[in-house]
Scaffold this motif. Structure first.
Motif, short mmCIF file in Angstrom:
data_model
loop_
_atom_site.label_atom_id
_atom_site.label_comp_id
_atom_site.label_asym_id
_atom_site.label_seq_id
_atom_site.Cartn_x
_atom_site.Cartn_y
_atom_site.Cartn_z
N TRP A 80 0.81 -1.21 0.00
CA TRP A 80 0.00 0.00 0.00
C TRP A 80 0.85 1.27 0.00
CZ3 TRP A 80 -0.98 -4.31 3.08
CH2 TRP A 80 -2.13 -5.04 2.77
N ASP A 81 2.10 1.17 -0.40
CA ASP A 81 3.00 2.32 -0.38
C ASP A 81 2.46 3.51 -1.17
OD1 ASP A 81 4.92 1.34 1.31
OD2 ASP A 81 6.32 0.74 -0.27
N ARG A 82 1.67 3.23 -2.20
CA ARG A 82 1.16 4.33 -3.04
C ARG A 82 0.23 5.26 -2.27
NH1 ARG A 82 -1.76 -0.20 -4.15
NH2 ARG A 82 -4.04 -0.05 -4.39
N TYR A 83 -0.25 4.83 -1.11
CA TYR A 83 -1.16 5.68 -0.31
C TYR A 83 -0.40 6.60 0.65
CZ TYR A 83 -5.02 2.76 -1.94
OH TYR A 83 -5.95 2.10 -2.72
N ALA A 84 0.92 6.46 0.74
CA ALA A 84 1.70 7.32 1.63
C ALA A 84 1.76 8.73 1.08
CB ALA A 84 3.10 6.74 1.79
N ALA A 104 3.98 5.48 5.41
CA ALA A 104 3.58 4.10 5.66
C ALA A 104 3.88 3.72 7.12
CB ALA A 104 4.31 3.17 4.70
N ASP A 105 5.02 4.16 7.65
CA ASP A 105 5.34 3.86 9.05
C ASP A 105 4.39 4.55 10.01
OD1 ASP A 105 7.36 2.09 8.50
OD2 ASP A 105 9.00 3.46 9.00
N ALA A 106 4.01 5.79 9.69
CA ALA A 106 3.07 6.50 10.56
C ALA A 106 1.71 5.80 10.57
CB ALA A 106 2.91 7.94 10.10
N THR A 136 -0.34 3.89 13.70
CA THR A 136 -1.76 4.11 14.00
C THR A 136 -2.51 2.78 14.08
OG1 THR A 136 -1.74 6.30 12.94
CG2 THR A 136 -3.87 5.21 13.17
N LEU A 137 -2.27 1.92 13.11
CA LEU A 137 -2.94 0.62 13.09
C LEU A 137 -2.54 -0.23 14.30
CD1 LEU A 137 -2.44 -0.20 9.31
CD2 LEU A 137 -4.64 0.26 10.41
N TYR A 138 -1.26 -0.24 14.62
CA TYR A 138 -0.77 -1.05 15.74
C TYR A 138 -1.42 -0.60 17.05
CZ TYR A 138 2.65 -3.78 18.41
OH TYR A 138 3.25 -4.70 19.23
N ARG A 139 -1.50 0.69 17.23
CA ARG A 139 -2.13 1.22 18.44
C ARG A 139 -3.60 0.87 18.48
NH1 ARG A 139 -1.97 7.65 20.19
NH2 ARG A 139 -3.53 7.53 21.87
N ASP A 140 -4.28 0.92 17.31
CA ASP A 140 -5.69 0.61 17.26
C ASP A 140 -5.93 -0.86 17.61
OD1 ASP A 140 -8.42 1.78 16.18
OD2 ASP A 140 -8.27 -0.24 15.34
#
Length: 294
Positions: free
Chosen positions: A268-272, A278-280, A284-288
């Motif tokens: 999904w790099d194209r959405y950065a 991508a890391d940010a 967010t996902l990890y925290r969720d």
């Protein structure tokens, strides 16, 4: 490299008073008027896109961007119809969407938002010295309707999405919805988890939009061009797929640093973009997935 106006938006998110101090960075911003229907318009400038209902009853706007742009926004509105701005509906509390509240409130407009928007703006203004007129004077819980320019304009609270005070604004007769920052089309969204936002809540909110609104609804959003529900479907797919990947990895005991090293979001790099890498988004996902902090 970030454009100067986006740097001001970032400053506004972090510190509400900063955008006014950097007003010179907005000197070249033009307010573009995009017709949507006979009575509806979209204004693009710097900060959140503005939805406009303009007609015999006057003007209602959805969000009002950054404080230094208020004179230019007023001039653009006057070019649509020379009538007063009677209502401002805020989609959430971030200052790239509410910075113009004082200018319009002091001109006679009633500012309307969810209860949590007022609470968060009230807390922020104590530190930033923002005028008290930035605060909504009318607040609501689940929903509120304004009957204006021949149609119902319905504000619906969508909880735990971008923030805890988000509202989508649905122009019922026109079949147009303003999603605020619930939709970042074509890029990773910004979820303000420190202000009650969540990925799981955003998923539920976008599912609700697709479930409850007509298939031909046109879509305004905070930082994307005028679109359709197809953009909502794409955004929902992105949220679900990326969260599922991270949830599966967390279930296996993987740490955040391990996931970064493995580049689990490479597909999904194209959405950065400049504000959400991508890391940010992975953070967010990890925290969720980890759930509320204790």
């Amino acid at each position: 490299m970030r454009s100067s106006w986006w740097a001001v938006v970032v400053a506004a998110l972090a510190a509400p008073g900063a955008a006014s101090a950097q007003g010179d960075d907005l000197a070249g911003v033009e307010i573009k008027v995009i017709p949507v229907s006979k009575t509806l318009f979209l204004l693009e400038g710097a900060g959140g896109n503005i939805g406009v209902s303009a007609g015999e009853d006057g003007i209602l706007i959805v969000d009002d961007q950054l404080a230094p742009l208020a004179p230019r926004i007023k001039a653009a509105l006057k070019g649509i119809v020379d009538r007063p701005v009677r209502f401002v509906l805020n989609t959430h509390f971030h200052h790239d969407h509410t910075g113009g509240n004082p200018a319009f409130a002091e001109g006679g407009a009633e500012v309307i938002a969810h209860h949590n928007v007022r609470q968060r703006l009230a807390a922020a203004r104590k530190e930033a010295g923002t005028p008290v007129s930035i605060l909504p004077v009318l607040t609501f819980g689940d929903s509120l309707s304004v009957h204006f320019n021949g149609e119902e304009i319905r504000a619906l609270h969508t909880p735990r999405g971008h923030t805890d005070g988000d509202a989508i604004i649905y122009f019922v007769g026109s079949r147009v919805v303003h999603l605020g920052d619930q939709l970042f089309s074509g890029r990773f969204p910004y979820i303000d988890q420190d202000s009650g936002g969540s990925v799981s809540g955003s998923i539920a909110n976008l599912e609700r939009v697709l479930r409850e609104l007509p298939a031909d609804t046109r879509v305004m959003s905070g930082h994307s061009p005028l679109g359709t529900l197809d953009q909502v479907r794409e955004a929902l797919k992105l949220l679900k797929e990326t969260r599922a990947v991270v949830a599966a990895a967390v279930k296996k005991g993987r740490t955040l640093e391990q996931l970064k090293s493995a580049k689990v979001l490479a597909r999904w790099d194209r959405y950065a973009w400049d504000f959400v890498s991508a890391d940010a988004w992975l953070e967010t996902l990890y925290r969720d997935v980890q759930g509320p902090r204790r």
